[in-house]
Structures are given as structure tokens and as C-alpha cells.
Scaffold this motif. Structure first.
Motif, PDB file in Angstrom:
ATOM      1  N   HIS A 228       0.899  -0.989  -0.021  1.00 59.17           N
ATOM      2  CA  HIS A 228      -0.165   0.011   0.113  1.00 59.17           C
ATOM      3  C   HIS A 228       0.675   1.275  -0.045  1.00 59.17           C
ATOM      4  CE1 HIS A 228       0.678  -1.040   4.273  1.00 59.17           C
ATOM      5  NE2 HIS A 228       0.771   0.417   4.354  1.00 59.17           N
ATOM      6  N   ASN A 229       2.161   1.167   0.337  1.00 57.79           N
ATOM      7  CA  ASN A 229       3.173   2.276   0.171  1.00 57.79           C
ATOM      8  C   ASN A 229       3.612   2.736  -0.963  1.00 57.79           C
ATOM      9  OD1 ASN A 229       2.931   2.540   3.048  1.00 57.79           O
ATOM     10  ND2 ASN A 229       4.830   1.812   3.630  1.00 57.79           N
ATOM     11  N   VAL A 230       3.378   2.134  -2.048  1.00 57.08           N
ATOM     12  CA  VAL A 230       3.977   2.202  -3.200  1.00 57.08           C
ATOM     13  C   VAL A 230       3.132   3.580  -4.026  1.00 57.08           C
ATOM     14  CG1 VAL A 230       4.102   1.338  -5.721  1.00 57.08           C
ATOM     15  CG2 VAL A 230       4.419  -0.070  -4.066  1.00 57.08           C
ATOM     16  N   SER A 231       4.040   4.380  -4.638  1.00 57.57           N
ATOM     17  CA  SER A 231       3.461   5.726  -4.973  1.00 57.57           C
ATOM     18  C   SER A 231       3.886   5.634  -6.554  1.00 57.57           C
ATOM     19  CB  SER A 231       4.189   6.964  -4.408  1.00 57.57           C
ATOM     20  OG  SER A 231       5.546   6.894  -4.872  1.00 57.57           O
ATOM     21  N   ALA A 232       3.277   6.694  -7.495  1.00 55.41           N
ATOM     22  CA  ALA A 232       3.507   6.476  -8.881  1.00 55.41           C
ATOM     23  C   ALA A 232       4.916   6.625  -9.293  1.00 55.41           C
ATOM     24  CB  ALA A 232       2.769   7.842  -9.450  1.00 55.41           C
ATOM     25  N   SER A 233       5.768   7.504  -8.271  1.00 58.73           N
ATOM     26  CA  SER A 233       7.118   7.625  -8.495  1.00 58.73           C
ATOM     27  C   SER A 233       7.804   6.274  -8.345  1.00 58.73           C
ATOM     28  CB  SER A 233       7.592   8.770  -7.694  1.00 58.73           C
ATOM     29  OG  SER A 233       7.367   9.910  -8.126  1.00 58.73           O
ATOM     30  N   THR A 234       7.514   5.534  -7.237  1.00 61.38           N
ATOM     31  CA  THR A 234       8.360   4.511  -6.788  1.00 61.38           C
ATOM     32  C   THR A 234       7.749   3.333  -8.015  1.00 61.38           C
ATOM     33  OG1 THR A 234       6.641   3.994  -5.013  1.00 61.38           O
ATOM     34  CG2 THR A 234       8.701   5.106  -4.434  1.00 61.38           C
ATOM     35  N   GLN A 235       6.687   3.375  -8.211  1.00 56.50           N
ATOM     36  CA  GLN A 235       6.332   2.140  -9.152  1.00 56.50           C
ATOM     37  C   GLN A 235       6.989   2.563 -10.434  1.00 56.50           C
ATOM     38  OE1 GLN A 235       2.115   2.581 -10.202  1.00 56.50           O
ATOM     39  NE2 GLN A 235       2.524   0.559 -11.487  1.00 56.50           N
ATOM     40  N   GLU A 236       7.246   3.809 -11.076  1.00 61.87           N
ATOM     41  CA  GLU A 236       8.068   3.969 -12.314  1.00 61.87           C
ATOM     42  C   GLU A 236       9.411   3.506 -12.140  1.00 61.87           C
ATOM     43  OE1 GLU A 236       8.824   5.452 -15.947  1.00 61.87           O
ATOM     44  OE2 GLU A 236       6.982   4.830 -15.197  1.00 61.87           O
ATOM     45  N   ILE A 237       9.903   3.663 -10.947  1.00 64.16           N
ATOM     46  CA  ILE A 237      11.300   3.412 -10.955  1.00 64.16           C
ATOM     47  C   ILE A 237      11.446   1.703 -10.833  1.00 64.16           C
ATOM     48  CG2 ILE A 237      13.202   3.375  -9.054  1.00 64.16           C
ATOM     49  CD1 ILE A 237      11.889   6.498  -8.342  1.00 64.16           C
TER      50      ILE A 237
END
Length: 476
Positions: A228-237
Motif C-alpha cells: 500500500h506504500n507504493v506511489s506513482a514515482s516508486t512504481q515507475e522506478i
């Protein structure tokens, strides 16, 4: 009774331990009785309790190994020696924190039961975890995946290819994961109901569950999203890293490239031109441990706020903080250290030398970094590109300082923006800044002019960081 609740595959992996206690032992006893006992144990060098955490925890270091202790209070008068945590009936009448604490060993046990070949699974997981650490995408608190989430992804690939060796599992892992159609969830088994009326992950029923960008669902009841902590930025990375890894593994199998290429160290501190630097400071190591842990847990909120800034493409948090100890001899040095502007005199000064001065103070700091990827300038835009993140950084500081144990007399927090060239040497491996690659751009042709006015300092500043962030930018 003590249970281990994780996959410790490397000597440097931390160990999660769960203490299961009977109903007459309270959670307060865990922190008021067990924690002091742990502190007095031989070989224990660090003990920090975090009772207000989402999963209350005692962090410790014993003989150089990081061990996290959790506590679950069962509705039993005594704990039998042959207790099996897989029994769903144990969850009856437990509060949510106890259910979450029990989740670790229950999920681990389910994963090992659901993979077709445990040895292949362990070998493949060891490889994936090493890769994730080397590429700086192994941190649940920073919005990446934690150990359990990586384990469930590997377990799913093992299920899809039950007869493959570990090397083939690793190859297919990257090929499948970088093409996965998120937010389609990753499931090791169908989500089922249990004996309790507790919430189970269900995006059709709960709107909040529909916000999860990379849902990886735990197989043990009650099934929950571990990401649940995953954000748009970290997903893209992470998707970029999986794509890179898929290309590298293809070269390994097709061209005989060395496996070491897969595990090349990340380039976080040379990837971006601009960074946000977050410095948490305190007057003692124990106070810093608590304060920096609070700041670290809130960094994800800063990343989420930055993602709404129009001029930012993504905000990339680094997975860990850098701890420093500075021996200062006056208030000016203390202030400079709090902003992470540490002079060579302070760096080279020993505690014995500083203790001789009347203004001696020791400052403990933990510094976190967020890389900023700036969005390309829009076609037709006139003037310098500006980026104002004053509101986001001030809100972050306000949220952190709302912590009930925050004390301005011996804790501090500073958020500043810096260029890549201003990064301290100690963030690089071995404390040595890598030599930048030479530019291959052709030199511009010089044109002689009759007169050329001198460049003023003001015009020079307009071409640098100030023009990017705008005159209204402030982090301090």
C-alpha cells in the motif's frame, strides 16, 4: 513463545521475531518490561521501541545483527509449546495490531506451502533480493517493496513455472514483472473468507483498496495488500529497473554476459541534477533514533505531495538515511551541522579535542535524499522554468513536528534543495565521488564581437538553480 517471521537469506538481512504472549500480558508490558530486559542483555547495542507504529515494534541490534521484535497477545490463558499459528481461530477477539503482528509468520508459512519447490524458490529469492538491494529499490517504508512482497512475486513465478531451475525463474521474473498489467493483483491463491468478520482486501467493496497501484496480496487470512506504500514515482522506478534487468538477463543467456552486470550498483547520486536533502538532528543517539525514524516514516507523504507538482516528472526517495556524528564547539557549528553543511574542521575533530572547549556539543544527524526528475519544458513556453515546492516541504515539516514526542529544545529538522555537485562525498561508495564522464558535445564556435558587457552576478544566478525553482522556492 518466540517465532521467526521472515526470509533471512543473507548474513546482513534483518530478522523479524514475534513474541506470542497469553491474555494476561498486555502490550504495555512488551515495552515497559521486555524492552528494559533486552537493553540489559549482553551483546545488545541498540534498542528502540516504537509503540505508536502501524505494527508496534522494538528495533534492536544484537551482536551486529538487526533484530525486530513484534508482540501478539492471544486470547489464551497459556501458550502451549506446540502452538501452530496457521490456525485461523487464534485470530478471534484480537485487536488489529495483534492481527497485523501475527501476519508475518503466517504469511511466511503459507508462501513456503504454496511454492512447488522450496529450494528453487529460496535460490531465486536470494538473487532477486540481492538485485533489489544493489539497485536501491528494497524498502517498504520508502514506497518500494519489502522482503515479503519480493518473496510473493518470486513465489508467483515459481507457481507459473513449477519445473524450472532458479536461473530460469529469475529470467522469467523480470520478463513478466516489467510487463505486468498493474493494478491487476498478484495472488498466490484465491482470496477467501475466514472465521472472523475482519476486513479482507477487496477493491470492489472498499474504495481505498482501489487506490493501490501494485497490489501484492498476502495468502494468509485475512488477505491484505502488502504494497500500500507504493506511489506513482516508486512504481515507475521499479518498472524501469525490471525492464533494465530483463535486458541484462537476456544478454546473459544469449550472449554470455556476466551475472555481475545484473548486480551493478545503483546510480542514484549521479542520476539527477537536483535533490531534496532532509536532515533530522538530535542531541543524543537514542533521541535521534526515535526522531529520524519518525521523519523517515513521513517521507513517503512528502513524495506523494511532490507528485502533484506540475513541473516534476517524479520524486525518487533513496532507501536509507546517512547517520553522522559531529563534535561542535560553538552555536554556529551546531547550526551548520543541522543543515548538513559540515566543515572539514568539524569532520576531522575528535571528541577528546572538542571536549576541551567550553561550548562543546555533540550533534547526531540522519540525512535523507529525494532525487528530482524535472519534467521537460512545454513547447511554446516562454521564460525560465520554475518549480515552487514551498508548500509541500513546509507541510512535511509541520506533519513531522506534530509528533507527540517532538521537543524543539533538542530536536531539529531542515529541508533544503541542492545540486548534484553539492552532495557530500560520504554518500558515495567508499566516500569517493566518481569522476563525471566527459561530454561529447562539440565545442561551440567562438564569435568575436566588438564589445561584450560584463556578466553581472544577478544574471549568472538567473541561469542556475534559482531559475529552475523560482524566486519563491524555500525549503529551510
Amino acid at each position: 513463545m518466540l517465532f521467526s517471521s521472515g526470509f533471512a537469506l543473507f548474513y546482513r538481512d534483518d530478522i523479524d521475531c514475534l513474541l506470542v504472549v497469553p491474555k494476561h500480558v498486555s502490550r504495555d508490558d512488551f515495552f515497559t518490561t521486555f524492552q528494559p530486559m533486552l537493553q540489559e542483555t549482553q551483546g545488545v547495542t541498540q534498542v528502540t521501541g516504537v509503540p505508536e507504529a502501524y505494527v508496534p515494534i522494538i528495533k534492536s541490534k544484537i551482536s551486529g545483527v538487526e533484530i525486530d521484535f513484534l508482540c501478539a497477545r492471544l486470547g489464551l490463558s497459556s501458550i502451549p509449546d506446540d502452538l501452530e499459528l496457521t490456525d485461523d481461530n487464534l485470530l478471534k477477539n484480537l485487536d488489529e495490531r495483534c492481527v497485523r503482528s501475527l501476519g508475518g509468520p503466517r504469511v511466511t508459512d503459507q508462501i513456503l506451502r504454496l511454492v512447488p519447490n522450496v529450494d528453487v524458490f529460496r535460490d531465486a529469492l536470494r538473487c532477486i533480493k540481492l538485485w533489489a538491494r544493489r539497485r536501491a529499490i528494497y524498502s517498504n517504508v520508502m514506497g518500494f517493496l519489502g522482503g515479503v512482497a519480493w518473496a510473493m512475486l518470486v513465489a508467483r513465478i515459481c507457481q507459473l513455472y513449477p519445473n524450472q531451475a532458479a536461473g530460469a525463474i529469475v529470467s522469467r521474473f523480470f520478463t513478466i514483472m516489467h510487463q505486468w498489467k498493474w493494478p491487476q493483483p498478484v495472488l498466490l491463491k484465491p482470496i477467501g473468507d475466514g472465521p472472523l468478520g475482519v476486513k479482507v482486501w477487496n477493491p470492489k467493496l472498499y474504495p481505498q483498496d482501489r487506490l493501490h497501484r501494485m497490489p501484492i496480496i498476502t495468502p494468509a487470512y485475512p488477505c491484505m495488500c502488502s504494497t500500500h506504500n507504493v506511489s506513482a514515482s516508486t512504481q515507475e522506478i521499479m518498472m524501469q529497473e525490471c525492464k533494465r534487468a530483463a535486458e541484462v538477463v537476456a544478454r546473459i543467456f544469449d550472449e554470455g554476459a556476466p551475472w555481475s552486470e545484473l548486480f551493478e550498483k545503483h546510480d542514484f547520486f549521479s542520476r539527477y541534477r537536483y535533490y531534496i536533502q532532509v536532515v533530522a538532528a538530535a542531541d543524543s543517539a537514542e533521541n535521534l533514533k526515535k526522531w529520524s525514524g519518525t521523519v523517515e516514516s513521513k517521507l513517503r507523504q512528502l513524495v506523494l505531495k511532490l507528485e502533484f507538482v506540475e513541473s516534476l516528472k517524479l520524486a525518487h526517495p533513496y532507501v536509507k538515511g546517512f547517520e553522522r556524528v559531529a563534535h561542535c564547539i560553538n552555536d554556529e557549528e551546531v547550526s551548520e551541522v543541522a543543515f548538513n553543511r559540515i566543515s572539514d574542521a568539524v569532520i576531522n575533530r575528535t571528541q577528546e579535542e572538542a571536549a576541551k572547549e567550553p561550548g562543546y556539543r555533540t550533534v547526531y544527524t540522519t540525512t535523507f535524499y529525494i532525487g528530482l526528475a524535472i519534467a521537460p519544458k512545454q513547447a511554446g513556453a516562454v521564460g525560465p522554468q520554475k518549480l515552487d515546492i514551498t508548500y509541500q516541504t513546509n507541510e512535511f515539516k509541520r506533519i513531522c513536528k506534530q509528533w507527540e514526542l517532538f521537543d524543539v529544545s533538542f530536536m531539529d529538522l531542515h529541508v533544503t534543495h541542492i545540486k548534484n555537485a553539492q552532495l557530500p562525498n560520504w554518500v558515495f561508495e567508499g566516500g569517493v565521488r566518481p569522476v563525471p564522464k566527459a561530454s561529447k558535445r562539440p565545442k561551440p564556435t567562438k564569435v568575436r564581437r566588438k564589445t561584450q558587457p560584463p556578466i553581472s552576478p544577478a544574471s549568472t544566478r538567473r541561469c542556475g538553480l534559482g531559475s529552475l525553482f523560482g524566486s519563491s522556492f524555500s525549503c529551510g
